[in-house]
Design an enzyme around this catalytic site. Structure first.
Site, PDB file in Angstrom:
ATOM      1  N   GLU A 130     -10.637   6.413   4.374  1.00 59.30           N
ATOM      2  CA  GLU A 130      -9.632   6.984   5.284  1.00 59.30           C
ATOM      3  C   GLU A 130      -8.251   6.869   4.653  1.00 59.30           C
ATOM      4  OE1 GLU A 130     -10.151   5.579   9.330  1.00 59.30           O
ATOM      5  OE2 GLU A 130     -12.300   5.979   9.224  1.00 59.30           O
ATOM      6  N   HIS A 253      -2.044  10.679  15.843  1.00 58.08           N
ATOM      7  CA  HIS A 253      -3.120  10.997  14.890  1.00 58.08           C
ATOM      8  C   HIS A 253      -2.883  12.430  14.427  1.00 58.08           C
ATOM      9  CE1 HIS A 253      -7.030  11.519  13.087  1.00 58.08           C
ATOM     10  NE2 HIS A 253      -7.335  10.261  13.338  1.00 58.08           N
ATOM     11  N   ARG A 299      -0.841   8.002   8.283  1.00 58.82           N
ATOM     12  CA  ARG A 299      -0.701   8.891   9.452  1.00 58.82           C
ATOM     13  C   ARG A 299       0.713   9.278   9.811  1.00 58.82           C
ATOM     14  NH1 ARG A 299      -5.244   6.141  13.278  1.00 58.82           N
ATOM     15  NH2 ARG A 299      -6.938   6.809  11.928  1.00 58.82           N
ATOM     16  N   HIS A 360      -2.002   8.603  19.798  1.00 55.26           N
ATOM     17  CA  HIS A 360      -3.309   8.010  19.496  1.00 55.26           C
ATOM     18  C   HIS A 360      -3.350   6.501  19.706  1.00 55.26           C
ATOM     19  CE1 HIS A 360      -7.179   7.748  17.458  1.00 55.26           C
ATOM     20  NE2 HIS A 360      -6.690   6.911  16.566  1.00 55.26           N
ATOM     21  N   ARG A 395       0.032   1.673  12.029  1.00 54.70           N
ATOM     22  CA  ARG A 395      -1.274   1.048  11.797  1.00 54.70           C
ATOM     23  C   ARG A 395      -2.068   1.774  10.710  1.00 54.70           C
ATOM     24  NH1 ARG A 395      -6.604   2.009  14.052  1.00 54.70           N
ATOM     25  NH2 ARG A 395      -5.710   3.728  15.233  1.00 54.70           N
TER      26      ARG A 395
HETATM   27  P1  FAD Z   1      -9.972  -0.346  25.036  1.00 57.41           P
HETATM   28  O1  FAD Z   1     -11.170  -0.095  24.222  1.00 57.41           O
HETATM   29  O2  FAD Z   1      -9.082   0.806  25.287  1.00 57.41           O
HETATM   30  O3  FAD Z   1     -10.454  -0.942  26.422  1.00 57.41           O
HETATM   31  C1  FAD Z   1      -9.552  -1.127  27.480  1.00 57.41           C
HETATM   32  C2  FAD Z   1     -10.352  -1.480  28.714  1.00 57.41           C
HETATM   33  O4  FAD Z   1      -9.486  -1.935  29.746  1.00 57.41           O
HETATM   34  C3  FAD Z   1     -11.123  -0.316  29.314  1.00 57.41           C
HETATM   35  O5  FAD Z   1     -12.377  -0.788  29.718  1.00 57.41           O
HETATM   36  C4  FAD Z   1     -10.283   0.073  30.527  1.00 57.41           C
HETATM   37  O6  FAD Z   1     -11.003   0.722  31.543  1.00 57.41           O
HETATM   38  C5  FAD Z   1      -9.802  -1.289  30.963  1.00 57.41           C
HETATM   39  N1  FAD Z   1      -8.587  -1.290  31.771  1.00 57.41           N
HETATM   40  C6  FAD Z   1      -7.379  -0.776  31.476  1.00 57.41           C
HETATM   41  N2  FAD Z   1      -6.512  -1.016  32.477  1.00 57.41           N
HETATM   42  C7  FAD Z   1      -7.188  -1.697  33.426  1.00 57.41           C
HETATM   43  C8  FAD Z   1      -6.854  -2.220  34.704  1.00 57.41           C
HETATM   44  N3  FAD Z   1      -5.629  -2.079  35.238  1.00 57.41           N
HETATM   45  N4  FAD Z   1      -7.802  -2.860  35.423  1.00 57.41           N
HETATM   46  C9  FAD Z   1      -9.066  -2.997  34.930  1.00 57.41           C
HETATM   47  N5  FAD Z   1      -9.442  -2.514  33.731  1.00 57.41           N
HETATM   48  C10 FAD Z   1      -8.512  -1.875  32.993  1.00 57.41           C
HETATM   49  N6  FAD Z   1      -9.696   2.297  15.840  1.00 57.41           N
HETATM   50  C11 FAD Z   1     -10.369   1.889  14.739  1.00 57.41           C
HETATM   51  O7  FAD Z   1     -10.138   0.779  14.255  1.00 57.41           O
HETATM   52  N7  FAD Z   1     -11.308   2.699  14.188  1.00 57.41           N
HETATM   53  C12 FAD Z   1     -11.613   3.926  14.686  1.00 57.41           C
HETATM   54  O8  FAD Z   1     -12.479   4.607  14.172  1.00 57.41           O
HETATM   55  C13 FAD Z   1     -10.912   4.378  15.817  1.00 57.41           C
HETATM   56  N8  FAD Z   1     -11.133   5.610  16.338  1.00 57.41           N
HETATM   57  C14 FAD Z   1     -10.509   5.968  17.491  1.00 57.41           C
HETATM   58  C15 FAD Z   1     -10.803   7.211  18.060  1.00 57.41           C
HETATM   59  C16 FAD Z   1     -10.230   7.576  19.275  1.00 57.41           C
HETATM   60  C17 FAD Z   1     -10.542   8.903  19.881  1.00 57.41           C
HETATM   61  C18 FAD Z   1      -9.331   6.689  19.906  1.00 57.41           C
HETATM   62  C19 FAD Z   1      -8.702   7.056  21.210  1.00 57.41           C
HETATM   63  C20 FAD Z   1      -9.002   5.481  19.324  1.00 57.41           C
HETATM   64  C21 FAD Z   1      -9.578   5.112  18.111  1.00 57.41           C
HETATM   65  N9  FAD Z   1      -9.290   3.889  17.519  1.00 57.41           N
HETATM   66  C22 FAD Z   1      -9.963   3.501  16.393  1.00 57.41           C
HETATM   67  C23 FAD Z   1      -8.458   2.921  18.200  1.00 57.41           C
HETATM   68  C24 FAD Z   1      -9.382   1.911  18.880  1.00 57.41           C
HETATM   69  O9  FAD Z   1     -10.484   2.587  19.430  1.00 57.41           O
HETATM   70  C25 FAD Z   1      -8.696   1.144  19.984  1.00 57.41           C
HETATM   71  O10 FAD Z   1      -7.466   0.674  19.564  1.00 57.41           O
HETATM   72  C26 FAD Z   1      -9.552  -0.046  20.399  1.00 57.41           C
HETATM   73  O11 FAD Z   1     -10.832   0.400  20.729  1.00 57.41           O
HETATM   74  C27 FAD Z   1      -8.911  -0.771  21.550  1.00 57.41           C
HETATM   75  O12 FAD Z   1      -9.811  -1.714  22.053  1.00 57.41           O
HETATM   76  P2  FAD Z   1      -9.360  -2.587  23.299  1.00 57.41           P
HETATM   77  O13 FAD Z   1     -10.523  -3.443  23.637  1.00 57.41           O
HETATM   78  O14 FAD Z   1      -8.076  -3.224  23.001  1.00 57.41           O
HETATM   79  O15 FAD Z   1      -9.073  -1.522  24.459  1.00 57.41           O
HETATM   80  C1  SIN Z   2     -10.404   8.265  13.103  1.00 58.97           C
HETATM   81  O1  SIN Z   2     -11.632   8.277  13.062  1.00 58.97           O
HETATM   82  O2  SIN Z   2      -9.691   9.098  12.545  1.00 58.97           O
HETATM   83  C2  SIN Z   2      -9.732   7.214  13.918  1.00 58.97           C
HETATM   84  C3  SIN Z   2      -9.581   5.997  13.132  1.00 58.97           C
HETATM   85  C4  SIN Z   2      -8.540   5.104  13.716  1.00 58.97           C
HETATM   86  O3  SIN Z   2      -7.815   5.467  14.638  1.00 58.97           O
HETATM   87  O4  SIN Z   2      -8.411   3.995  13.209  1.00 58.97           O
END
Ligand code: FAD
Ligand code: SIN
Length: 545
Positions: A130, A253, A299, A360, A395
């Site tokens: 990437e 993104h 990015r 993103h 990031r």
């Molecule tokens: P999240 O996975 O967002 O989980 C948050 C949780 O909190 C959810 O369950 C939500 O419902 C809950 N929540 C929120 N507010 C409340 C509330 N008030 N009360 C109760 N529950 C609540 N990162 C990478 O490193 N690699 C990748 O390939 C990658 N691809 C991505 C692709 C996409 C489309 C997106 C959007 C992001 C991507 N990212 C990637 C970023 C990464 O996915 C996120 O930063 C990471 O998953 C965040 O994890 P988290 O556990 O912090 O939060």
């Molecule tokens: C992607 O697959 O392009 C998302 C990766 C990331 O947000 O880290």
């Protein structure tokens, strides 16, 4: 006083399941922590939709981690620091990168099925490339890495007798000793949460609350994030008196699908790692004008190049051309993306894919150590909601899942010491109901929501100026006032709660951007095009918004 406490201290902890720790969020941060913490404590996990719904669930590219002999911790550290544009904390970067291989090995043990190398690669993982990475180092499960992570983590969490998962529970606000005007240092005592099934707000006593609520991509009209990403954790922490850091660094993104039927669908950066090139409507690669790495520039740089190209040409989108890799490769390496695109009438083996940049990732958030500790006793922050210093001003791709895993582990590791110091759960005041709402007002909530997302897109996007930021600030002030009135006057709904959080996060982003008088990483401001000599965090203290 920001909470709606009543004077009655009538709530008592449930007899059925008393938890020492309450976790909010069921993405990679919340689930990994709950699982590990459950070996030492009883955990109540609240999540606002169904448990799999999270940013994690949509992750495509994978987890960046040093697993190959051609790679090294030093190289991963160097790439992360370079992407972060001088604002990363090097010791944090080193710790996260060093911890990575052990955390990934645990995922494999848990049953996460990463794609393996073909052609005699044995059990070795296939490694994606990437932008900003000098080596192939991204472990992935095809192009649905996040779904696979959620599947494995959730099934382990559901099998644990020490974890109770409550879906459809929207955390509203933290209850702290300061809010209750108790003497002594401030600390968390519990939280309020709206039960979507009963429409009632519960007061939940909890001497330790772990916020793993993800980011605030929904502040913007165009985003890759699902509907849950409304910045609830950051807003809750700020209202509880916690300072918030670096919110101006919103990552866009570069390649979100441009299609009305799938406006948040991501076209993974891994496609560019496999030879995809960003081109204009005439098929010209314009990206090398700004950076020799072209489509594989970090990015911030690529998203800006696309934004400038679209503004200059007036085009509604640019294109990602990966026709060179052909049908067989695309179907094998990117099955979900290929089939989604075909379902929309775009065959990526034969047509360039229309793409635009979209909000993103939230690089800033609640300042936290790698074990999740924050400035407020009893409050931990894990994953995207936190700001540890790993990402700095931008990031590096696929470092986010890694950070959440490392944090969850370290937080669980330090749990026994933290539990030993916890006070006993105490009774907390009941929620004070407002008046019943009427339908007219609900329409206004939708209007306000749209207005915030549109103005953030128009004035606080990839390219900023002080004038546009000030315009956004004055509109947001009015909107916030209106939202506060709804909040105090009416019975709360999930939509109103999310709008309130979204409005606050938008204001935090704007204020942080106004205070950064330089262009660094993701914060590009035409009025301050240069870098300041010293890289400093932006810290917004309680009451400054
Ligand atoms: P999240 O996975 O967002 O989980 C948050 C949780 O909190 C959810 O369950 C939500 O419902 C809950 N929540 C929120 N507010 C409340 C509330 N008030 N009360 C109760 N529950 C609540 N990162 C990478 O490193 N690699 C990748 O390939 C990658 N691809 C991505 C692709 C996409 C489309 C997106 C959007 C992001 C991507 N990212 C990637 C970023 C990464 O996915 C996120 O930063 C990471 O998953 C965040 O994890 P988290 O556990 O912090 O939060
Ligand atoms: C992607 O697959 O392009 C998302 C990766 C990331 O947000 O880290």
């Amino acid at each position: 006083m920001t909470g709606r406490c009543s004077d009655q201290l009538s709530y008592r902890p449930s007899q059925e399941f008393t938890a020492e720790v309450v976790v909010v969020g069921s993405g990679i941060g919340g689930l990994s922590f709950a699982l590990k913490a459950s070996r030492q404590a009883r955990v109540l996990l609240l999540t606002k939709k169904n448990a799999a719904e999270s940013n994690t669930n949509y992750a495509q590219g994978g987890i960046a981690c040093v697993t190959s002999e051609e790679d090294s911790v030093e190289l991963h550290v160097r790439d992360t620091l370079a992407a972060g544009a001088g604002l990363c904390r090097e010791e944090v970067v080193r710790q996260v990168v060093r911890d990575g291989p052990a955390r990934v090995a645990e995922l494999v043990e848990l049953g996460v099925r990463f794609t393996e190398r073909e052609n005699g690669g044995g059990n070795l993982p296939d490694l994606g490339k990437e932008a900003g990475h000098s080596k192939r180092r991204v472990l992935h499960a095809g192009d649905i890495t996040g779904k696979e992570l959620e599947r494995a983590l959730l099934s382990a969490v559901r099998a644990s007798p020490n974890i109770r998962v409550r879906e459809d529970m929207v955390a509203i606000d933290l209850i702290t000793s300061k809010k209750l005007k108790k003497k002594g240092p401030d600390r968390v005592l519990g939280l309020y949460a709206l039960d979507g099934a009963t429409h009632r707000v519960e007061a939940i006593p909890a001497p330790m609350v772990v916020l793993a609520t993800g980011g605030c991509g929904k502040c913007y009209l165009y985003t890759t994030n699902p509907a849950i990403a409304t910045g609830d954790g950051v807003a809750m922490a700020y209202r509880a008196g916690v300072s918030i850091a670096n919110m101006e660094f919103v990552q866009f993104h570069p390649t979100c699908l441009f299609h009305p039927a799938a406006p948040t669908f991501l076209i993974s950066e891994a496609l560019r790692g496999e030879g995809g090139v960003v081109v204009d409507g005439q098929g010209r690669d314009f990206t090398r004008k700004t950076d020799p790495r072209g489509s594989l520039a970090p990015r911030d740089i690529l998203a800006r190049a696309i934004d400038e190209e679209m503004k200059e040409s007036g085009a509604a989108c640019v294109f990602l051309d990966i026709r060179s890799r052909g049908t067989e490769f695309l179907e094998r390496r990117f099955p979900a993306i290929t089939s989604t695109l075909r379902g929309l009438g775009i065959d990526p083996a034969h047509q360039p894919i229309p793409v635009v940049p979209a909000a993103h990732y939230q690089c800033g958030g609640i300042p936290a150590a790698l074990d999740g500790t924050t400035q407020l006793a009893g409050l931990l922050a894990l994953g995207e909601v936190s700001c540890t210093g790993l990402h700095g001003a931008n990031r590096l791709a696929s470092n986010s899942l890694l950070e959440a895993l490392v944090m969850a582990h370290r937080a669980a590791e330090s749990l026994p010491a933290k539990l030993a110091r916890l006070p006993k759960p105490m009774t907390v005041p009941k929620w004070k109901e407002g008046k019943a709402h009427d339908a007219d007002e609900l329409v206004v909530i939708t209007h306000n929501w749209k207005e915030i997302r549109q103005l953030m897109w128009d004035y606080v996007g990839i390219a900023r100026t002080q004038k546009r930021l000030l315009r956004a600030q004055s509109r947001l002030r009015l909107l916030q006032q209106e939202v506060q009135e709804f909040y105090w006057d009416f019975r709360v709904t999930a939509d109103l709660l999310e709008l309130r959080n979204l409005a606050l996060c938008a204001a935090l982003i704007v204020e942080s951007a106004l205070r950064r008088h330089e262009s660094r990483g993701l914060n590009a401001n035409a009025d301050y095009p240069r870098l300041q000599r010293r890289a400093e965090d932006t810290l917004l203290r309680p009451g400054e918004i």
